[in-house]
Scaffold this motif. Sequence first.
Motif, PDB file in Angstrom:
ATOM      1  N   ASN A  27      -4.932  -6.435  -3.733  1.00  0.00           N
ATOM      2  CA  ASN A  27      -5.265  -5.062  -4.121  1.00  0.00           C
ATOM      3  C   ASN A  27      -5.626  -4.969  -5.585  1.00  0.00           C
ATOM      4  O   ASN A  27      -5.419  -5.903  -6.362  1.00  0.00           O
ATOM      5  CB  ASN A  27      -4.142  -4.079  -3.750  1.00  0.00           C
ATOM      6  CG  ASN A  27      -2.878  -4.253  -4.559  1.00  0.00           C
ATOM      7  OD1 ASN A  27      -2.925  -4.410  -5.771  1.00  0.00           O
ATOM      8  ND2 ASN A  27      -1.733  -4.217  -3.884  1.00  0.00           N
ATOM      9  N   THR A  87      -4.629   4.353  -1.616  1.00  0.00           N
ATOM     10  CA  THR A  87      -3.407   5.161  -1.655  1.00  0.00           C
ATOM     11  C   THR A  87      -3.237   5.807  -3.017  1.00  0.00           C
ATOM     12  O   THR A  87      -3.306   5.114  -4.040  1.00  0.00           O
ATOM     13  CB  THR A  87      -2.170   4.298  -1.377  1.00  0.00           C
ATOM     14  OG1 THR A  87      -2.398   3.454  -0.256  1.00  0.00           O
ATOM     15  CG2 THR A  87      -0.948   5.163  -1.110  1.00  0.00           C
ATOM     16  N   ALA A 124       0.805  -1.230   0.000  1.00  0.00           N
ATOM     17  CA  ALA A 124       0.000   0.000   0.000  1.00  0.00           C
ATOM     18  C   ALA A 124       0.834   1.274   0.000  1.00  0.00           C
ATOM     19  O   ALA A 124       0.287   2.369  -0.103  1.00  0.00           O
ATOM     20  CB  ALA A 124      -0.940   0.009   1.199  1.00  0.00           C
ATOM     21  N   GLN A 135      -3.744   9.090   1.687  1.00  0.00           N
ATOM     22  CA  GLN A 135      -4.200   7.730   1.959  1.00  0.00           C
ATOM     23  C   GLN A 135      -5.448   7.760   2.837  1.00  0.00           C
ATOM     24  O   GLN A 135      -5.510   8.483   3.833  1.00  0.00           O
ATOM     25  CB  GLN A 135      -3.102   6.908   2.640  1.00  0.00           C
ATOM     26  CG  GLN A 135      -3.474   5.431   2.744  1.00  0.00           C
ATOM     27  CD  GLN A 135      -2.333   4.565   3.227  1.00  0.00           C
ATOM     28  OE1 GLN A 135      -2.006   4.554   4.409  1.00  0.00           O
ATOM     29  NE2 GLN A 135      -1.727   3.828   2.314  1.00  0.00           N
TER      30      GLN A 135
END
Length: 423
Positions: A286, A310, A56, A299
């Motif tokens: 993701n 993000t 992330a 974020q």
Amino acid sequence: MSSHASVPNHRTDYDVIIIGAGIIGVAIACYLQQSGQSVALIDKKGIGLETSKGNAGAFAFSDIMPLASPGIILKAPKWLFDPLGPLTIPPRYLPKILPWLIRFGWASRSSIFRKNSAVQAQLMKLAAQEAKGLLAARGALSMLRSDGALELYESEREFKAALPGWKLREEQGIEFRHVRGAELAELQPGLSPSFVCATFTPKWQTVSDPYLVVKHLGESVLDNGGQLIVAGVRKLQPAGEGAEVILDDGRRLRSRNAIVASGAWSKTFAADLGDPVPLETERGYNTTLPVSAFDLKRQLIFGGHGFVMTPLSTGIRVGGAVELGGLDLPPNFRRSDAMLQKAAKFLPGLKTEGGTQWMGYRPSLPDSLPVIGPSTASRQIIYAFGHGHLGLTQSAATGRLVTDLVLKRTPAMPVEPFSASRF
């Protein structure tokens, strides 16, 4: 990267061999090289091509609360039976992970949680002190973003449940403020009105793209004389006053020190060296959408749903959640789809087309602390793995501590809480 990797390698002796070229291994290489050590990175794929590639992208220095917490024990039963929820275990994996879950439950007790939170906070402070210097020394400071983060709450009840965690952070000097109404809308326009408030952490940082960062740092190591060996490792063992690494192709490499920084694949090395570490794998999912998918200012953390969004230079990354499923089960990309559907609900203007899905293996220990320190077999072989979803965040601190151990300096903070023998 391929131009470095293709250089023939005839050398067999180094000051330090690092097994694993993800962000932890690469950060260690940077620190050791800065201290005058010759280093070789060994990785079966190359630099940053496993877990470090798709994370992330946060330097989450305020994330001091272990996953093993009293609160999660109350939520876990409901989550575990939702195959697309924030924390799940595939039913066929449950028998294998049961011993780990028992340890996780033990670590979730209030007294142990508070002790581990204090250790995590100390490691985070070191990480925050070291990270900027590491990036600056390698010409990567422009990749750092200091936009802060927003943790969002859908109800007053959810917000109040989060307050004890913020009190813990306040005790550690972490800066934050709770925001509502116009201030929340200004910090992130376009949010669903379902969010009643949020907590803003102004010193939370992200990077332009986590893979580009580890690639840049890794290439700087190679440009300064380090070597990359793309190969599997068959065995790591003590040898005289140092260590020997036997590669899958039979080559034998010698070094004065060896570092195990293989993330989720470190368990076998540790067991062979006499340390049966209860390392498990948090499989993280993701989707990275095009940059134009949404005007994301910073974020966003959806704690109640276990995922984040993000803004990267390469796209909008929607990911997170925990699937405790080991290294061998096939990916369940319905988890990525579920997070993306929630993201579209929370940000009504989000364009969900054209995304790229990914799954990575986070190395996870039941008490949420990494293993950093010497092996039982030899003090010349040092562990640096098990950072869970905080590998990027804690990479510079780990590089500093491992270098202290290699050079036999007093470590920047006590490493006893990270010992492999604590289990």
